[in-house]
Design a protein around this motif. Structure first.
Motif, PDB file in Angstrom:
ATOM      1  N   UNK A   1      99.306 -12.330  -4.551  1.00  0.00           N
ATOM      2  CA  UNK A   1      99.718 -12.927  -5.826  1.00  0.00           C
ATOM      3  C   UNK A   1     100.436 -14.260  -5.621  1.00  0.00           C
ATOM      4  N   UNK A   2     101.261 -14.358  -4.580  1.00  0.00           N
ATOM      5  CA  UNK A   2     101.958 -15.620  -4.286  1.00  0.00           C
ATOM      6  C   UNK A   2     100.964 -16.724  -3.951  1.00  0.00           C
ATOM      7  N   UNK A   3      99.940 -16.386  -3.157  1.00  0.00           N
ATOM      8  CA  UNK A   3      98.904 -17.364  -2.835  1.00  0.00           C
ATOM      9  C   UNK A   3      98.081 -17.735  -4.050  1.00  0.00           C
ATOM     10  N   UNK A   4      97.819 -16.750  -4.887  1.00  0.00           N
ATOM     11  CA  UNK A   4      97.011 -16.944  -6.088  1.00  0.00           C
ATOM     12  C   UNK A   4      97.695 -17.879  -7.090  1.00  0.00           C
ATOM     13  N   UNK A   5      99.009 -17.745  -7.228  1.00  0.00           N
ATOM     14  CA  UNK A   5      99.753 -18.490  -8.251  1.00  0.00           C
ATOM     15  C   UNK A   5     100.399 -19.765  -7.705  1.00  0.00           C
ATOM     16  N   UNK A   6     101.048 -19.700  -6.540  1.00  0.00           N
ATOM     17  CA  UNK A   6     101.788 -20.851  -6.022  1.00  0.00           C
ATOM     18  C   UNK A   6     100.990 -21.733  -5.055  1.00  0.00           C
ATOM     19  N   UNK A   7      99.840 -21.259  -4.599  1.00  0.00           N
ATOM     20  CA  UNK A   7      99.048 -22.047  -3.662  1.00  0.00           C
ATOM     21  C   UNK A   7      99.464 -21.812  -2.216  1.00  0.00           C
TER      22      UNK A   7
END
Length: 241
Positions: free
Chosen positions: A67-73
């Motif tokens: 989710x962190x990669x999905x939202x924050x890049x």
């Protein structure tokens, strides 16, 4: 013990089940993470969540990393995941190291298995820590074992840093999901996820076989030391009488 190979089968089964339902969980939590991103200093929230779920029996590091990669890049996502995982593991290590110190010392005297495990952990150093951390054994459960068995903190933190790529792969998967909208890209990510799961299953099996082998090797020395200690106590008590 669940059986000769019961531990491996149970953990491998949990990994496969988790991978099957991870997409549904990520889709369900996606709006919540987007809401966090829009808050001022919202990136502190996933770091705090990482710290909280670092304490067993809680779990969910992989999903939160996606989710962190999905939202924050990639850049900010990796920074959030790294900070959250390291802070959570350190807090977990010291909490169990000091809160269970007396209990673990008593258990080491009573249980031959736990005494052998403690010896393997203390003598195995970074090698044994990395082998366990790169398996599918949840890292925060491994941290509890390391802390209570007396692993040196420097060894623990080096192994934790060196094992970060395992969780950062999940962040990369999240970044890739954010940039993929066509079926071809989604299929590629699905294949990547399957490869990660297969690699985890293989590493877990090898890791557990290695740890069991080290335990079998440590058992005779532990049993011998206990017999000598018992003989010494008997000699001391008879001399007092």
């Amino acid at each position: 013990m669940i059986g000769r190979n019961g531990g491996e089968i149970l953990i491998i089964g949990l990994v496969i089940a988790f991978s099957i339902f991870s997409n549904q969980i990520v889709n369900a939590l996606h709006p919540v993470i987007h809401w966090m991103k829009n808050l001022r200093a919202g990136w502190l929230i996933p770091i705090a969540i990482f710290i909280i779920i670092s304490f067993p029996p809680l779990f969910g590091h992989e999903i939160l990393a996606i989710l962190c990669g999905l939202v924050w890049g990639l850049g900010i996502g990796i920074a959030i995941v790294t900070a959250g995982v390291l802070l959570g593991e350190i807090a977990n290590f010291f909490t169990f190291k000091y809160s269970c110190k007396t209990r673990s010392a008593k258990l080491e005297k009573k249980s031959i298995f736990y005494a052998a495990l403690s010896q393997v952990v203390r003598e195995g150093g970074i090698k044994i820590a990395l082998i366990v951390r790169y398996s599918a054994v949840p890292s925060h459960f491994a941290t509890v074992v390391f802390a209570t068995c007396g692993m040196n903190f420097l060894t623990f933190i080096i192994a934790t840093v060196l094992s970060l790529p395992q969780i950062l792969v999940q962040t990369f998967i999240g970044v890739s999901l954010a940039g993929s909208s066509d079926t071809k890209d989604n299929k590629l990510m699905h294949i990547l996820n399957i490869i990660v799961v297969i690699a985890l299953v293989i590493i877990t099996y090898v890791a557990m076989r290695y740890v069991k082998k080290r335990l079998r090797e440590a058992m005779p020395a532990v049993i011998h030391a206990r017999r000598k200690a018992r003989q010494f106590e008997m000699t001391e008590s008879s001399s007092v009488v």
